[in-house]
Scaffold this active site. Sequence first.
Site, short mmCIF file in Angstrom:
data_model
loop_
_atom_site.label_atom_id
_atom_site.label_comp_id
_atom_site.label_asym_id
_atom_site.label_seq_id
_atom_site.Cartn_x
_atom_site.Cartn_y
_atom_site.Cartn_z
CG HIS A 111 -2.17 -1.01 1.15
ND1 HIS A 111 -1.75 -2.15 1.83
CD2 HIS A 111 -3.15 -0.89 0.96
CE1 HIS A 111 -2.76 -3.02 1.56
NE2 HIS A 111 -3.84 -2.27 1.11
CG ASP A 168 -3.99 -5.35 -4.02
OD1 ASP A 168 -4.94 -5.01 -3.89
OD2 ASP A 168 -3.32 -5.71 -3.38
#
Length: 976
Positions: free
Chosen positions: A224, A298
Amino acid sequence: MKRLLVTSLIALSFLYSYGQQINPLIDKDDFENQKKWVDSIYNKMSLQEKIGQLFMTVVFSSDSKAVNDKTRKLISDNYIGGVIFSKGGPMRQAKLNNEFQELSEVPLMIGMDAEWGLGMRLDSTYSYPWNMTLGAITDNSIVEKVGQRIGVHSKRLGVHINFAPVVDINTNPKNPIIGNRSFGEDKENVSMKALAFMKGMQNAGVLANAKHFPGHGDTDTDSHKTLPTINFTKERIDSVELYPYRQLISQGLSSVMVAHLNVPSMEKRDGFPSSISEDIVTATLKGELGFNGLIFTDALNMKGASNFSEPGEIDLAAFLAGNDVLLISEDIPKAQEMLVNAYREEVITEERLAHSVKKILYAKYLVGLNEYKPVNSNYLYEDLNSVVDDALYELAMEQALTVIKNDEGVLPIKDLHDKKIAYVNLGDDDGRPFLNQLRKYAAIDWVKAKTLDSYLQKLKKYDYVIIGFHKSNANPWKDYKFTDKELVWLYEIARTNTVILDIFARPYAMLDINAPGNLNGVIMSYQNSKVAQELSAQLIFGAREANGKLPVSLGKDFPLNTRFQTKSLRRLQYGTPESVGVNSYKLRKIDSLAKIGLWGDMMPGAQILVARKGKVIYDKNFGHHTQNRKLRVRSDDVYDVASLTKILATLPMMMSLVDRDIVNMDSKLSEMLPEYKGSNKANINLRDMLSHYARLRAWIPFYVQTLDTVTKKPSSKYYSSKKSDEFSIQVANDMYMRKDYKDSIYDAIKESDLRKRLSYKYSDLPFYILKKYLEDFYGTSLDRITQRDLYGPLGANYSTYNPLRKFSKDDIVPTEEDNYFRMQKVHGYVHDQGAAMLGGVSGHAGLFSNSNDVAKIMQMYLWKGYYGGKRYFKPETLDLFNTCYYCDEDVRRGVGFDKPQLGDVGPTCGCVSMTSFGHSGFTGTFTWADPEQEIVYVFLSNRTYPSADNRKLIGSDLRSKIQEAIYEAIDYTLEQ
C-alpha cells in the site's frame, strides 16, 4: 441434435479455456441459458460499455452524498461493471447498493474485502477470528463453516465476491501487512485452510478470491505504501508461494487477485509490478497454473502500482498483462478513454476484450445477477449478527486455543483447595473478561503495582500467577509487541513464581521474550476478543481442552505445529445456547418472566442461571437488593439459599459417608447418635428420615420460647446485645444468644412427639439431626467440613455460612425486615430462626451462595459425583439418593432431594424427567437438575424482603414457568 452438439462443444471450449482447470465461472446446471444471457448482453453493448465492465470503483457507504454522486456518474456515464464497498454500515450500504443497481443498465458485481467477515469493513456486522487464529485449528471443517457463514452474510448484503481468502504464506514474522491475515507459515496448512474457506463461501453462492498472487507472505514492506520485493528463485516461489493456488484452482477457485510486487525471478524488468507483468499474470497464472477464473488487479491506487505518470496507463498495462478486472483505478474516465483508444488502434483485440468482458458476465450470471433482486433491509442487522454465528465463533475460537508450553502439567490447574492465584495484566487493552471468567472458577486476586519490586513482593504469597498479555483486537495490523519494561517484568516475575502466560495477540509477540524457559505454561489465544478471553480462562481451569496447533514457528523453543493437548477436568463451561441445542430467542422468554416478577412485586431482584450439557448458557441478574433500588443485583452477590442448604451442604457430606460405608440407607438414628437410643426416634433410618416419611414434625419454632411473654421481644434471659463467654452465639447484628441454649434445641428435637400417622410430611428436623451427626463424626463444625471437603476443592468461592466473615454487606442480599424475632433488617445473617440460633450454621439452612456456585454443585450431581478432576462420591451413591422409594405411598421425595410431582401439583413445571431432582427454599430460591436433558436450573431471589408474608412468587408459580420456558427452548434440530 446438431444444435445440441454445437452447444456442447462451445461449453467444452469455455470449460477448458486455459490448461486443464474446469472453468469455475460456468453454471454447470444451466450453461445454455447462461451463455445465451452473456451473449445477449455482450452483443447489445457499445465499445464504451464493454470496456466499462472492466472497472470496479471503491465506495464508502459512510461518505457524503456528494462523494457518492461521483460513483453514480461513473455508473451512468462510464458503465462500470462493479463496485467494491469499503467502510460504512450495513443499512447505508444496502441503500446505496439498491440505488446503484437501479442506475446500472447491466447489474453491477458487488465486491468487498471481508476476510474475517463484514466486520472487516462495516460497523454493526460480524467478525470471525482472523486467519492466523483459524490456522491453529486442526479440524478444517470448522474453517469451511466459517467461510460458509461469511458467504451467507455477504450474499444477504448483496455482495457477490468476497476478496478472500488470503493464501499468502507468512514466513516473515516482520511482515507489516499480512501477518494475522495469513493462515500461517506452512504451505500445506495454508492450502487446506484456504480450500476449506473457499468451499464454504462458494457453497453459499459467493465468489472466492485467492490473494495476493504470486505471494505476499515473505515481505517486510507494505505494497500500500511501496513496491515490496520478493527475492526468491522461481523454483522456490513455485514450490512454496504458488502451492496454495494450485490446490484451490484444482478445486474450482473463482478468482485471483494479483498483487503489486517486484519479483525479479519472474519478471525481468526491474521494479516492474507483478500486477502488470504478462509473464506473471498470463504466462504463469493462466498458462502454467491453468487458471480460468476471474483475475483482479489489487487496488490500482496503491503506491506499489505507481510506475506510470499518466492516469490510465497502468490500467491499460494491467489489462494487456492478462487481468480481467481493474480494481480501484485512480481515474476511471481517463483509463476508459485510453482503453477505448487502444482498442481502436488494435492494441487491444476484439478477442481479448471479449475474453475478459464475457468472463465478467459469466460470473454475474453465476451469482444470480441475471435475475437481480434488491437487498431487503428488513431484519438486515439481525441476519448479519445471528446466534448461529455466535455458536460458530465459540467453536472456532475454542478449537484454536493452543498450549505451547506445559511444564509438569501445570495446565489445567487442578486442585483448587487452599490455592492462592494472582492475575497480572500486561499490554494496553482490556483484560476484564478474562479476569471475570477466571473468577468463575477460583478466587483470583488482580495484583497491581507500579514498580517491579512491588510486584515481586506482592506475588510472593501466590501459588500461581496468571499473566494476561492483552493487545488491541480492533484489527490484525495493530501493535502486538511487549514493551521493553514488560519484557523485564515478565522475566523477573517468571524467575520467582509459577507463571502461566496467556497471549491475546499475534503469536510473534513470543519472539521478544527473554528466557521463555522460565515460564511454566504458555497459552496462545491469538486475539483479545471477549470470547477468546473467556474461553482461554475456561481452558486454564480444565473446562475446555486445548486442541490447537501453532501455525507459525517462534524460534527454537516453539517450532511450527507446537501443541500440548490438555484434557477436560469436567468443570462448568460457559458459552452459547445454540452450541448445546437451545434456541437463544426462545430462551429470552426468561427475561420477560423475570421482569413480570419484578413488576408484580414478587421479589426485589433475582439471579437466574441455566446450564445444559455442562455449559452455562444463560446467566442473568435482575432487579435490586431491595425495593429502594440502590444496589443492582450482580453475579457475585450472595443470597440466603434457605432449604437449598439441605442438598448443597448436608446431603453431599452424607453421600460421602455412604460412599465410604460409614453409614447406609438402613442406618438408624440410635446407631448414628447414641443419645437417640431409647427415644421415640431410635429406629428411624436414614432413608425414611430423608424421604420425609418418618412421622417427624415439620418444624419446631424454637425462637418463640425465647421471647419475652409480655413484650414479645427477645428475652434478656436468652439474649444480650454484647458478646461474652455466656452469650457467645451471634444470631443477628448486636444480638448474642446463650451458648447453652444449643443443647435445648437438640433436646427439643429428640424429645418431640412423632406424628400419629405415617404419611409424607416435609420436615426440617432430619437436617438438624444430621448437622449434629456430621459435627460429632468429624469433630468440627459443618461450615468447616463443607468448606474443606466441598466448596474449597470445587472452587465454590461464593458459598459460605455466615457471609459477613467473607463478604461486605453490599455483596449480600438481605432477606427480611424482621419484626417478630430479631427486630431488625436481616442482612448477612441467616433468615431461618432455628439456623440463626445455632450460630448461622445448620444442616437445613444457613448457606449463602450465588447462582454460579449452586450450578457447580448441581452439575457435580449430574456428573454423578465428579467435578474438576475430583470424585466426591461414586455414581451408584448418587443413584441411591436420587430414588423415590415411596412413590407407591404418594411420597414423591428422593433421599434428601425433592423430585417431580406424582400428580398435577408439585415443585416443577411438569415438563421434567422423573429422574430429575432439586429443591426449593423459603426465601425464594430454587434449583433443579435433569439428567435426561442434562439441564441445571438455578433461581435465587429474596422474595421474603421486606416481609416473608409476601407469597406472590409462590402463588404465581413463576419459577416453574421459567423452567417450562427452558424446556420449550430446547431445539432438537440444532443437535442433529
